[in-house]
Motif scaffolding. Structure first.
Motif, mmCIF file in Angstrom:
data_model
loop_
_atom_site.group_PDB
_atom_site.id
_atom_site.type_symbol
_atom_site.label_atom_id
_atom_site.label_comp_id
_atom_site.label_asym_id
_atom_site.label_seq_id
_atom_site.Cartn_x
_atom_site.Cartn_y
_atom_site.Cartn_z
ATOM 1 N N GLN A 23 17.830 83.466 72.128
ATOM 2 C CA GLN A 23 17.868 84.079 70.812
ATOM 3 C C GLN A 23 16.872 83.364 69.912
ATOM 4 N N GLN A 24 16.449 84.083 68.888
ATOM 5 C CA GLN A 24 15.516 83.513 67.917
ATOM 6 C C GLN A 24 15.952 83.944 66.519
ATOM 7 N N ASN A 25 15.410 83.267 65.522
ATOM 8 C CA ASN A 25 15.686 83.582 64.116
ATOM 9 C C ASN A 25 17.179 83.608 63.814
ATOM 10 N N VAL A 26 17.928 82.669 64.386
ATOM 11 C CA VAL A 26 19.355 82.565 64.094
ATOM 12 C C VAL A 26 19.505 81.859 62.752
ATOM 13 N N THR A 27 20.247 82.491 61.844
ATOM 14 C CA THR A 27 20.424 81.910 60.518
ATOM 15 C C THR A 27 21.678 82.469 59.855
ATOM 16 N N PHE A 28 22.220 81.691 58.933
ATOM 17 C CA PHE A 28 23.279 82.237 58.090
ATOM 18 C C PHE A 28 22.619 83.177 57.092
ATOM 19 N N VAL A 29 23.262 84.297 56.823
ATOM 20 C CA VAL A 29 22.739 85.270 55.867
ATOM 21 C C VAL A 29 23.782 85.533 54.787
ATOM 22 N N SER A 30 23.305 86.004 53.644
ATOM 23 C CA SER A 30 24.200 86.231 52.512
ATOM 24 C C SER A 30 24.929 87.574 52.593
ATOM 25 N N GLU A 31 24.433 88.472 53.436
ATOM 26 C CA GLU A 31 25.076 89.780 53.635
ATOM 27 C C GLU A 31 24.619 90.317 54.979
ATOM 28 N N SER A 32 25.347 91.300 55.491
ATOM 29 C CA SER A 32 24.946 91.901 56.766
ATOM 30 C C SER A 32 23.528 92.439 56.657
ATOM 31 N N SER A 33 22.779 92.318 57.744
ATOM 32 C CA SER A 33 21.379 92.749 57.742
ATOM 33 C C SER A 33 21.291 94.266 57.738
ATOM 34 N N ASN A 34 20.122 94.745 57.328
ATOM 35 C CA ASN A 34 19.874 96.189 57.302
ATOM 36 C C ASN A 34 19.024 96.657 58.471
ATOM 37 N N GLY A 35 18.715 95.782 59.400
ATOM 38 C CA GLY A 35 17.903 96.134 60.553
ATOM 39 C C GLY A 35 17.242 94.897 61.122
ATOM 40 N N TYR A 36 16.495 95.086 62.181
ATOM 41 C CA TYR A 36 15.803 93.990 62.853
ATOM 42 C C TYR A 36 14.810 93.342 61.894
ATOM 43 N N GLY A 37 14.982 92.058 61.634
ATOM 44 C CA GLY A 37 14.091 91.334 60.732
ATOM 45 C C GLY A 37 14.341 91.610 59.261
ATOM 46 N N VAL A 38 15.347 92.399 58.962
ATOM 47 C CA VAL A 38 15.633 92.788 57.580
ATOM 48 C C VAL A 38 16.928 92.098 57.156
#
Length: 173
Positions: free
Chosen positions: A43-58
């Protein structure tokens, strides 16, 4: 008549000029799929995010790994090197599952769930852009430092990969 022949010749040349880059692109895509098969499942670009993503890389990366009690902990990531299962009607399936452990600083597993995530994608393409969001709300843990230990399973190839994310649970609300 000359004008019609000129138009036919111009159209033929334009079609040929257009076909060559498309053939080059098809060859590059085939080579990319072959190279993908040699990439270890990870896996790559694993990170905590502030909200669910809207797509790949988004996604909106979260600026901190400190969470309040009851606050959702959302992990974003992009798996690579997974396989595809050929389905009828020129379809491909990608199928990932994930297990999750919450581990304290001494290495003790405090909570564990197999099959925490189960996601599939069925497509007419062998998609290489796929993302996951895993959301966890932690209740009942004391303030302190912990680790999320994820194990990804590529259900198509049988390969596994794991990664950790360290987080801190703040005291109070």
């Amino acid at each position: 008549m000359r004008r019609a022949l000129g138009l036919i010749l111009a159209t033929s040349l334009a079609t040929a000029a257009h076909a060559e880059p498309l053939a080059d692109l098809a060859a590059a895509q085939k080579a990319t799929i072959e190279a993908w098969g040699k990439v270890p499942f990870s896996q790559q670009n694993v990170t905590f995010v502030s909200e669910s993503s809207n797509g790949y890389g988004v996604y909106k990366a979260r600026g901190s790994n400190v969470f309040k009690p009851g606050e959702p902990i959302i992990t974003y990531g992009e798996p690579i090197g997974y396989g595809w299962k050929q389905l009828p009607d020129d379809l491909y399936e990608m199928h990932l599952m994930a297990d999750l452990d919450i581990v304290d600083t001494s290495g003790e597993v405090l909570w564990s769930k197999q099959g925490y995530m189960d996601t599939r994608l069925v497509s007419h393409k062998q998609n290489m852009e796929f993302k996951f969001d895993m959301t966890l709300t932690v209740d009942g843990l004391s303030a302190g430092k912990y680790k999320l230990h994820y194990t990804l399973h590529d259900m198509t190839s049988g390969k596994t990969s794991s990664f950790d994310e360290e987080f801190e649970l703040a005291s109070g609300g």
